[in-house]
Write an enzyme that holds these catalytic residues in place. Structure first.
Site, mmCIF file in Angstrom:
data_model
loop_
_atom_site.group_PDB
_atom_site.id
_atom_site.type_symbol
_atom_site.label_atom_id
_atom_site.label_comp_id
_atom_site.label_asym_id
_atom_site.label_seq_id
_atom_site.Cartn_x
_atom_site.Cartn_y
_atom_site.Cartn_z
ATOM 1 N N HIS C 57 -5.988 -5.881 5.180
ATOM 2 C CA HIS C 57 -5.461 -7.110 5.774
ATOM 3 C C HIS C 57 -6.379 -7.626 6.877
ATOM 4 O O HIS C 57 -5.953 -8.402 7.735
ATOM 5 C CB HIS C 57 -4.067 -6.871 6.353
ATOM 6 C CG HIS C 57 -3.129 -6.232 5.403
ATOM 7 N ND1 HIS C 57 -2.782 -6.825 4.204
ATOM 8 C CD2 HIS C 57 -2.484 -5.043 5.423
ATOM 9 C CE1 HIS C 57 -1.955 -6.029 3.544
ATOM 10 N NE2 HIS C 57 -1.766 -4.934 4.266
ATOM 11 N N HIS C 219 0.805 -7.439 0.188
ATOM 12 C CA HIS C 219 0.229 -6.394 -0.647
ATOM 13 C C HIS C 219 0.276 -6.808 -2.099
ATOM 14 O O HIS C 219 0.201 -5.989 -3.001
ATOM 15 C CB HIS C 219 1.002 -5.088 -0.504
ATOM 16 C CG HIS C 219 1.189 -4.670 0.900
ATOM 17 N ND1 HIS C 219 2.249 -5.073 1.653
ATOM 18 C CD2 HIS C 219 0.408 -3.922 1.710
ATOM 19 C CE1 HIS C 219 2.135 -4.561 2.875
ATOM 20 N NE2 HIS C 219 1.025 -3.873 2.941
#
Ligand SMILES: Nc1ncnc2c1ncn2[C@@H]1O[C@H](COP(=O)(O)OP(=O)(O)O)[C@@H](O)[C@H]1O
Ligand SMILES: Nc1ncnc2c1ncn2[C@@H]1O[C@H](COP(=O)(O)OP(=O)(O)O)[C@@H](O)[C@H]1O
Ligand SMILES: [Mg+2]
Ligand SMILES: [Mg+2]
Ligand SMILES: [Mg+2]
Ligand SMILES: [Mg+2]
Lengths: 331, 212, 331, 212
Positions: C57, C219
């Protein structure tokens, strides 16, 4: 092709409208013709800095308008150089009387359009100098090409020349500094996956599942060669080696190492490339004294990266460190 | 007659032809350039037609029409082709400040365009650019005029030669413009700019026919 | 799958090594266990701020370590929460004696691992509070889910709580401010194309050529619904509407508008989304007084974006504006 | 005999089974989660085996082996399953601080694991998590022990029940963990954690056989 766009014809304008709304403290947008200037107009007695080129490379160039860097940016259509009637008013808007330096990436279209605009601005009594950036070692600089392309090294030229202008250097000095940076920066890039220009609707080139394109240009122009997929370290070496060789770097020199993302590659991967490039340079006795890693000169959503090395001297190091306040670079 | 209304028809037919060939020009450019040539010219000629529609009164000279094309392309096209075609039409306009063209004026138009392209782009024939089409057209026009052909015939010979010139670029290796980055890999596909030049001159010939 | 990586097992470590080499003035890297701390250790008498979560991320969270934001970040494996034995030393390293706030995105894995680490740190006499971020309106917050996910809103929590800590607020106050931000921020995202976790080697989900996934998690967890491709404006409305509704925004309120890129979408498209979201908010009488646009909470090379809105009050506005000096946010 | 060397064999067989099923577990998690469960457990059990290999002297109690698994998984797995399995093994270890297990100790092991998972994760049966496998195993173990089955038989019944419990998750709609974000779309695929629980208990049974 799936993109977060409305009518592709309006993509550049709508994006600039969003950009200037976010960064209203830094920039102002002119439409018809389209260009971006520093908010509040040119700084009295400061040499103006203008750059421009096709859109699709964001944050280049509009993201570099602000204190310590550009006074105006001229975005063309996607991957298409801007026109003289956009560039000329941008040059004039950037001129506080101390003259303007135009920083031009070496593509025929950019060169010709800036050339015409500089002629027109000259007719209106503006002093304009031009520095060409041609850092891409993937292209042979010979009679047999239009010359090397200007790619990620442009950021270094704009930052350092911008700092020279900000400290009050005159037009000749700013131009000479910009030229010195352009002369000492080299870049080579790789693509893992192509990008799609909105109005074209299909990728600029095709790559097999196990192929990469070494020496890619920032418009998806095919590069030096297709190569099989390899590890990040191996690919980094293939980018760094020609850069180091062409620069003629030697033991004891100090450099800026700049790993630039093409837009669609995770930041984490850029750091893996940086890690290798840095350790290779250090292995050669070269000191990596300044660094930049991120997506600064992109090709829409292309996956890939480029490695740039700028040979630094004391003055260019100081100018790199000088404060900058733009949308994309800030320190 | 190659008069002002011919010139106006020429513009409109060019715009139409470029619109129809947009995808093809873009595909040629995608292969050896950056895939925007069709889009660039289409944007430019659509703007030309808009300005032409808004024009009042009608221009007096053929050159006035060409000058309007020149300035519009310069301000709307960008890329390499914008300044190149812009300068081409500008020089052609200077050579045609007359109400209608005779054979030698047609030669002057084509040679003016060629001069404009080479002055701006510094390319010579054989480098796989639009120069290959313009040079062939200029040579053919001069030869035809020398042989005493009519203005219309000179134009026809120039157009045919431009098409052949464009076709000849297929086998060339580019050494100017974006395609030059490809080196040897640039051979095998026609140059987009040479191809659009051929389209433009073809439209000039068809504009004669339509006026009859 | 083509990536600029060496052995996928080493991706996180190699990337962090590159990152800390670039930003040695800001951060220090500990390996075995892996965590990143602010260079020079914790600031005396300042409440420590720690966050963490799966890698992939970036720049979250390590890119937010520095003055005015986090004191430590704990990166797990790709898309996998870090372990208690990584988190515990990071919590302890961030404690100058004034206590530590842990900012945790609401995923079962993150919650459980932080919970265990906080217990362990507590055994060692460290005072640790926790604020859960659960801004993702795509997930129903009900008995029937693990609760809303923490997504891009995390950046606002970290920035504003970081500024509160920097100005000297005590642990209870910093925690309350962080909680207030978490309570007032909402986000919704869209994916146009999926991403591939290196060791998995294939995309996390499949999307047809004319499908997008509305309500995607960071995700690649499937979202609320598949939808046909639409224009940027239409998609933006589909993201913004539930955000505005859930926040219960009314005429006259002032907000931070944050358009976040998922990693593989061009910056230019994010500005197009921003433009629409801003004009919609303004149409509702909501004042967009602060803005952020860029790739801050990414999902590797996923194509897509999220729209976050944070209801601001005078204090949180001031804290947002307070200086910050990290790799990814700097003003 | 369910002694320390059985426990060691159990660990190794579990690591082997997880390694072999890595892709399958990951695929299950890719469907309703984030596609890392196989990788997570594989990383964890490989570390367990490494530590076991380095261990000197041999542990004295079954619980010592389970505690080593617990702490290693907690420090290597991450995700939801790290703390869940970590706590499960930790509680199981507390219940098995003996050199070898009788039937009631097997029940205590399985119930300890179940308690650990539910204490940590707060899930109840029917929410499509590993609890569905552990609960089925604990119930079956208790019933078998109640019927006077041997330690090995209790283990076998627990393992079979865990497999059935894992299978039963296929039709469930998840309300805990990452799969819960999918709502109704989570039905139709087995829960990865319940599936790995079944693998673990299956390895325990196979470890008995290998020791004979
Ligand atoms: N130096 C030059 N001289 C003449 N023509 C050129 C030159 N460079 C490029 N061209 C022409 O321009 C064409 C490309 O135009 P276009 O695609 O619109 O611009 P760009 O290359 O900037 O994308 C080429 O096909 C070629 O015919
Ligand atoms: N609250 C909970 N209680 C019990 N088990 C849970 C809970 N949340 C998740 N799980 C289990 O964890 C498994 C997922 O583990 P893993 O994929 O390793 O972690 P993550 O979901 O963090 O990626 C699920 O399949 C489920 O069995
Ligand atoms: Mg172009
Ligand atoms: Mg082109
Ligand atoms: Mg996970
Ligand atoms: Mg998972």
């Amino acid at each position: 092709m799936k993109k977060l766009l409305n009518d592709p014809q309006n993509a550049v304008t709508e994006s600039l409208e969003g950009f200037t709304a976010v960064h209203a403290d830094l920039v102002e947008l002119s439409l018809d013709p389209t260009y971006v200037t520093r908010a509040g107009g040119p700084v009295p007695n400061k040499v103006g800095l203008v750059s421009g080129g096709g859109s699709g490379h964001e944050p280049l160039h509009a993201g570099f308008v602000g204190d310590g860097m550009l006074d105006a940016a001229v975005p063309g259509e996607m991957f298409t150089s801007p026109t003289p009637d956009q560039i000329q008013p941008a040059l004039e808007a950037a001129d506080s009387g101390a003259g303007v330096l135009a920083i031009v990436k070496n593509y025929t279209g950019d060169v010709l359009n800036f050339e015409m605009a500089v002629e027109l601005a000259g007719d209106d009594d503006h002093r304009v100098t031009t520095v060409l950036v041609n850092d891409d070692v993937a292209v042979e600089d010979s009679l047999y090409t239009a010359g090397r392309r200007g790619v990620a090294g442009t950021v270094a030229v704009e930052k350092i020349a911008g700092a020279a202008a900000a400290r009050g250097d005159d037009l000749e000095t700013v131009t000479a500094v910009a030229q010195r940076v352009a002369d000492n920066v080299r870049t080579m890039g790789v693509a893992l996956a192509p990008c799609t220009v909105p109005h074209v609707g299909r990728p600029g080139f095709e790559l097999g599942d196990d192929e990469i394109e070494i020496g890619i240009g920032i418009h998806g122009e095919p590069g030096r060669r297709r190569a099989p997929v390899a590890t990040a370290d191996e690919i980094t070496d293939q980018l760094l080696d020609p850069v180091v060789e062409d620069l003629g770097l030697t033991d004891g020199e100090s450099v800026l190492l700049f790993v630039n993302g093409m837009g669609g590659t995770p930041l984490s991967e850029l750091y893996v490339v940086y890690r290798r490039a840095r350790s290779r340079l250090e292995g050669l006795g070269v000191s990596v004294s300044r660094s930049l890693v991120g997506n600064y000169v992109t090709s829409l959503e292309m996956q890939g990266a480029s490695v740039s090395v700028l040979r630094l001297d004391d003055e260019t190091t100081q100018l790199w460190d000088a404060p900058v306040r733009t949308a994309a670079l800030h320190w | 007659m190659l008069d002002v209304s011919w010139a106006v028809r020429w513009v409109r037919l060019t715009a139409e032809a470029v619109g129809l060939a947009k995808a093809e020009l873009t595909e040629l450019d995608r292969r050896i350039g950056d895939g925007d040539h069709g889009e660039n010219l289409d944007r430019g000629y659509r703007a030309v037609v808009e300005r032409l529609d808004a024009l009042d009164p009608e221009p007096e000279n053929v050159g006035d029409v060409l000058k309007l094309i020149a300035t519009t392309l310069m301000s709307k096209v960008g890329g390499a082709s914008g300044p190149l075609y812009g300068t081409a039409y500008l020089r052609a306009a200077k050579a045609t400040a007359v109400p209608s063209l005779d054979a030698s004026a047609v030669v002057a138009l084509v040679e003016g365009a060629l001069d404009g392209v080479t002055a701006r782009g510094k390319a010579v024939p054989g480098e796989k650019t639009m120069v290959d089409a313009w040079q062939a057209a200029a040579d053919a026009a001069a030869a035809a005029a020398h042989e005493g052909a009519s203005a219309e015939e000179v134009l026809r010979r120039a157009s045919t030669a431009a098409t052949a010139g464009a076709a000849s670029t297929t086998s060339m290796v580019a050494t100017k413009g974006r395609a030059s980055y490809l080196g040897d890999r640039s051979a095998g596909s026609a140059d987009p700019g040479a191809t659009s030049t051929a389209l433009i001159l073809d439209a000039a010939v068809r504009a004669v026919g339509e006026g009859r």
